[in-house]
Design a protein around this motif. Structure first.
Motif, PDB file in Angstrom:
ATOM      1  N   MET A  38       0.828  -1.194   0.000  1.00  0.00           N
ATOM      2  CA  MET A  38       0.000   0.000   0.000  1.00  0.00           C
ATOM      3  C   MET A  38       0.865   1.248   0.000  1.00  0.00           C
ATOM      4  O   MET A  38       1.983   1.247   0.504  1.00  0.00           O
ATOM      5  CB  MET A  38      -0.902   0.009   1.233  1.00  0.00           C
ATOM      6  CG  MET A  38      -1.909   1.116   1.195  1.00  0.00           C
ATOM      7  SD  MET A  38      -2.584   1.629   2.771  1.00  0.00           S
ATOM      8  CE  MET A  38      -1.217   1.997   3.762  1.00  0.00           C
TER       9      MET A  38
ATOM     10  N   ARG B 209       0.289   5.658   0.437  1.00  0.00           N
ATOM     11  CA  ARG B 209      -0.603   6.809   0.651  1.00  0.00           C
ATOM     12  C   ARG B 209      -0.099   7.978  -0.170  1.00  0.00           C
ATOM     13  O   ARG B 209       1.097   8.234  -0.223  1.00  0.00           O
ATOM     14  CB  ARG B 209      -0.654   7.201   2.111  1.00  0.00           C
ATOM     15  CG  ARG B 209      -1.439   6.235   2.947  1.00  0.00           C
ATOM     16  CD  ARG B 209      -2.160   7.002   4.051  1.00  0.00           C
ATOM     17  NE  ARG B 209      -3.032   6.131   4.779  1.00  0.00           N
ATOM     18  CZ  ARG B 209      -4.334   6.011   4.522  1.00  0.00           C
ATOM     19  NH1 ARG B 209      -4.878   6.708   3.571  1.00  0.00           N
ATOM     20  NH2 ARG B 209      -5.082   5.201   5.229  1.00  0.00           N
TER      21      ARG B 209
ATOM     22  N   SER C 262      -0.950  12.098  -0.720  1.00  0.00           N
ATOM     23  CA  SER C 262      -1.663  13.336  -0.397  1.00  0.00           C
ATOM     24  C   SER C 262      -1.004  14.433  -1.209  1.00  0.00           C
ATOM     25  O   SER C 262       0.203  14.663  -1.076  1.00  0.00           O
ATOM     26  CB  SER C 262      -1.573  13.667   1.082  1.00  0.00           C
ATOM     27  OG  SER C 262      -2.275  12.714   1.840  1.00  0.00           O
TER      28      SER C 262
ATOM     29  N   ASP D  68      -6.476  12.992  -1.140  1.00  0.00           N
ATOM     30  CA  ASP D  68      -5.983  12.148  -0.054  1.00  0.00           C
ATOM     31  C   ASP D  68      -6.339  10.724  -0.455  1.00  0.00           C
ATOM     32  O   ASP D  68      -7.487  10.296  -0.316  1.00  0.00           O
ATOM     33  CB  ASP D  68      -6.629  12.541   1.270  1.00  0.00           C
ATOM     34  CG  ASP D  68      -6.047  11.777   2.437  1.00  0.00           C
ATOM     35  OD1 ASP D  68      -4.912  11.257   2.313  1.00  0.00           O
ATOM     36  OD2 ASP D  68      -6.727  11.683   3.477  1.00  0.00           O
ATOM     37  N   LEU D  69      -5.350   9.998  -0.990  1.00  0.00           N
ATOM     38  CA  LEU D  69      -5.611   8.709  -1.616  1.00  0.00           C
ATOM     39  C   LEU D  69      -4.810   7.587  -0.982  1.00  0.00           C
ATOM     40  O   LEU D  69      -3.731   7.807  -0.431  1.00  0.00           O
ATOM     41  CB  LEU D  69      -5.272   8.774  -3.107  1.00  0.00           C
ATOM     42  CG  LEU D  69      -5.984   9.838  -3.920  1.00  0.00           C
ATOM     43  CD1 LEU D  69      -5.414   9.901  -5.321  1.00  0.00           C
ATOM     44  CD2 LEU D  69      -7.477   9.587  -3.957  1.00  0.00           C
ATOM     45  N   ARG D  70      -5.350   6.405  -1.138  1.00  0.00           N
ATOM     46  CA  ARG D  70      -4.674   5.178  -0.728  1.00  0.00           C
ATOM     47  C   ARG D  70      -4.579   4.298  -1.964  1.00  0.00           C
ATOM     48  O   ARG D  70      -5.604   3.972  -2.571  1.00  0.00           O
ATOM     49  CB  ARG D  70      -5.496   4.511   0.366  1.00  0.00           C
ATOM     50  CG  ARG D  70      -4.976   3.191   0.798  1.00  0.00           C
ATOM     51  CD  ARG D  70      -5.907   2.603   1.836  1.00  0.00           C
ATOM     52  NE  ARG D  70      -5.595   1.208   2.022  1.00  0.00           N
ATOM     53  CZ  ARG D  70      -5.861   0.542   3.104  1.00  0.00           C
ATOM     54  NH1 ARG D  70      -6.489   1.126   4.100  1.00  0.00           N
ATOM     55  NH2 ARG D  70      -5.542  -0.722   3.205  1.00  0.00           N
TER      56      ARG D  70
ATOM     57  N   GLU E  63      -3.500   0.678  -3.365  1.00  0.00           N
ATOM     58  CA  GLU E  63      -3.268  -0.652  -2.833  1.00  0.00           C
ATOM     59  C   GLU E  63      -3.160  -1.654  -3.979  1.00  0.00           C
ATOM     60  O   GLU E  63      -4.041  -1.717  -4.848  1.00  0.00           O
ATOM     61  CB  GLU E  63      -4.429  -1.039  -1.913  1.00  0.00           C
ATOM     62  CG  GLU E  63      -4.225  -2.311  -1.176  1.00  0.00           C
ATOM     63  CD  GLU E  63      -5.340  -2.573  -0.170  1.00  0.00           C
ATOM     64  OE1 GLU E  63      -5.308  -3.654   0.429  1.00  0.00           O
ATOM     65  OE2 GLU E  63      -6.218  -1.719  -0.002  1.00  0.00           O
TER      66      GLU E  63
ATOM     67  N   VAL F 297      -7.472   2.248  -6.099  1.00  0.00           N
ATOM     68  CA  VAL F 297      -7.306   3.616  -5.616  1.00  0.00           C
ATOM     69  C   VAL F 297      -8.568   3.989  -4.845  1.00  0.00           C
ATOM     70  O   VAL F 297      -9.680   3.867  -5.367  1.00  0.00           O
ATOM     71  CB  VAL F 297      -7.091   4.604  -6.781  1.00  0.00           C
ATOM     72  CG1 VAL F 297      -6.990   6.027  -6.269  1.00  0.00           C
ATOM     73  CG2 VAL F 297      -5.856   4.230  -7.577  1.00  0.00           C
ATOM     74  N   SER F 298      -8.393   4.435  -3.607  1.00  0.00           N
ATOM     75  CA  SER F 298      -9.543   4.878  -2.816  1.00  0.00           C
ATOM     76  C   SER F 298      -9.122   6.094  -2.005  1.00  0.00           C
ATOM     77  O   SER F 298      -7.950   6.276  -1.706  1.00  0.00           O
ATOM     78  CB  SER F 298     -10.055   3.767  -1.902  1.00  0.00           C
ATOM     79  OG  SER F 298      -9.032   3.344  -1.042  1.00  0.00           O
ATOM     80  N   GLY F 299     -10.085   6.924  -1.675  1.00  0.00           N
ATOM     81  CA  GLY F 299      -9.809   8.120  -0.891  1.00  0.00           C
ATOM     82  C   GLY F 299     -10.796   9.221  -1.190  1.00  0.00           C
ATOM     83  O   GLY F 299     -11.922   8.967  -1.615  1.00  0.00           O
TER      84      GLY F 299
ATOM     85  N   THR G 285     -13.113   5.792  -5.635  1.00  0.00           N
ATOM     86  CA  THR G 285     -12.768   4.378  -5.564  1.00  0.00           C
ATOM     87  C   THR G 285     -12.730   3.843  -6.987  1.00  0.00           C
ATOM     88  O   THR G 285     -13.738   3.913  -7.701  1.00  0.00           O
ATOM     89  CB  THR G 285     -13.797   3.573  -4.742  1.00  0.00           C
ATOM     90  OG1 THR G 285     -13.914   4.156  -3.447  1.00  0.00           O
ATOM     91  CG2 THR G 285     -13.379   2.123  -4.622  1.00  0.00           C
TER      92      THR G 285
END
Length: 185
Positions: free
Chosen positions: A31, A33, A35, A60-62, A64, A72-74, A100
Motif C-alpha cells: 500500500m 498513501r 496526499s 488524499d488517496l490510498r 493498494e 485507488v480509494s480516498g 474508488t
C-alpha cells in the motif's frame, strides 16, 4: 488492454493527475498513501456549477496493489463556483468526493468501462471527473428558500420581499369607469 487504446493514449508522467505506482510493484497487499494538491482540469462540472479551472483540488488517496491491478480509494476536496438557478447570484461551495477505482494491469480481462494501468502509470482525471460531477447539484441555489426573480421586471425578490405589480384584468377594463372613489364624490 485493447491494442488501439494502448497505442493512442500515452500518459504524461509529469501531469498532475497521473500517478506513478512502480513503488507498489505487483505484490498484492502493498500500500501507498498519496496526499497532494493538484490544479483542476478544464470543464470539471456542469454548465451552472463546477470546479473552476486551475482551482486547487486536495487529494488524499490510498493506493493498494491487488491481484488484478491497483485499487485507488480516498477523497478529493475542491471548491465550487456557479450561479443560483433562481436568482443568478454567485454560488460558492465545496465538494468532497469519495474516489474508488480499480486500475487493471495490462493483459487482464476488461471491458469498455475498465480503467487500465499504462507503464505503471494511472490517470486519475476520468475517475475524478466521474466522482465530482455526480455530486454536483443540477439546480444550485444560493439559499434553500431563494424566491428567485420577478417574472415581470426581473428584480431579485430576496432584496424586496414586498415586491409586486398591480395589473387589472383587461376583461374588466370597460367597468373601470363605473367605479367611483370616495375622493371623487
Amino acid at each position: 488492454m485493447p491494442e488501439e487504446i494502448q497505442k493512442t493514449q500515452r500518459l504524461d508522467p509529469d501531469a498532475p493527475l497521473v500517478l506513478d505506482v512502480r513503488r507498489l510493484g505487483r505484490r498484492p497487499g502493498s500500500m501507498l498513501r498519496v496526499s497532494r494538491s493538484v490544479p483542476a482540469p478544464a470543464d470539471l462540472g456542469l454548465p451552472v456549477i463546477g470546479v473552476p479551472e486551475g482551482a486547487t483540488i486536495a487529494l488524499d488517496l490510498r493506493l493498494e496493489a491487488v491481484m488484478d491491478g491497483v485499487l485507488v480509494s480516498g477523497t478529493a476536496q475542491a471548491p465550487l463556483a456557479g450561479e443560483c438557478v433562481r436568482c443568478l447570484e454567485p454560488v460558492d461551495d465545496e465538494v468532497v468526493a469519495d474516489v474508488t477505482e480499480l486500475f487493471v494491469f495490462p493483459g487482464r480481462d476488461g471491458d469498455d468501462e475498465t480503467r487500465w494501468l499504462q507503464d505503471d502509470l494511472i490517470d486519475l482525471e476520468p475517475t475524478l471527473r466521474d466522482a465530482v460531477v455526480l455530486l454536483l447539484p443540477l439546480s444550485p441555489v444560493c439559499e434553500d428558500d431563494c424566491p428567485g426573480l420577478c417574472v415581470e421586471c426581473g428584480a431579485r425578490l430576496a432584496d424586496d420581499p414586498g415586491h409586486e405589480h398591480r395589473q387589472s384584468d383587461p376583461r374588466w377594463a370597460a367597468l373601470q369607469g363605473l367605479v367611483v372613489n370616495d375622493e371623487q364624490e
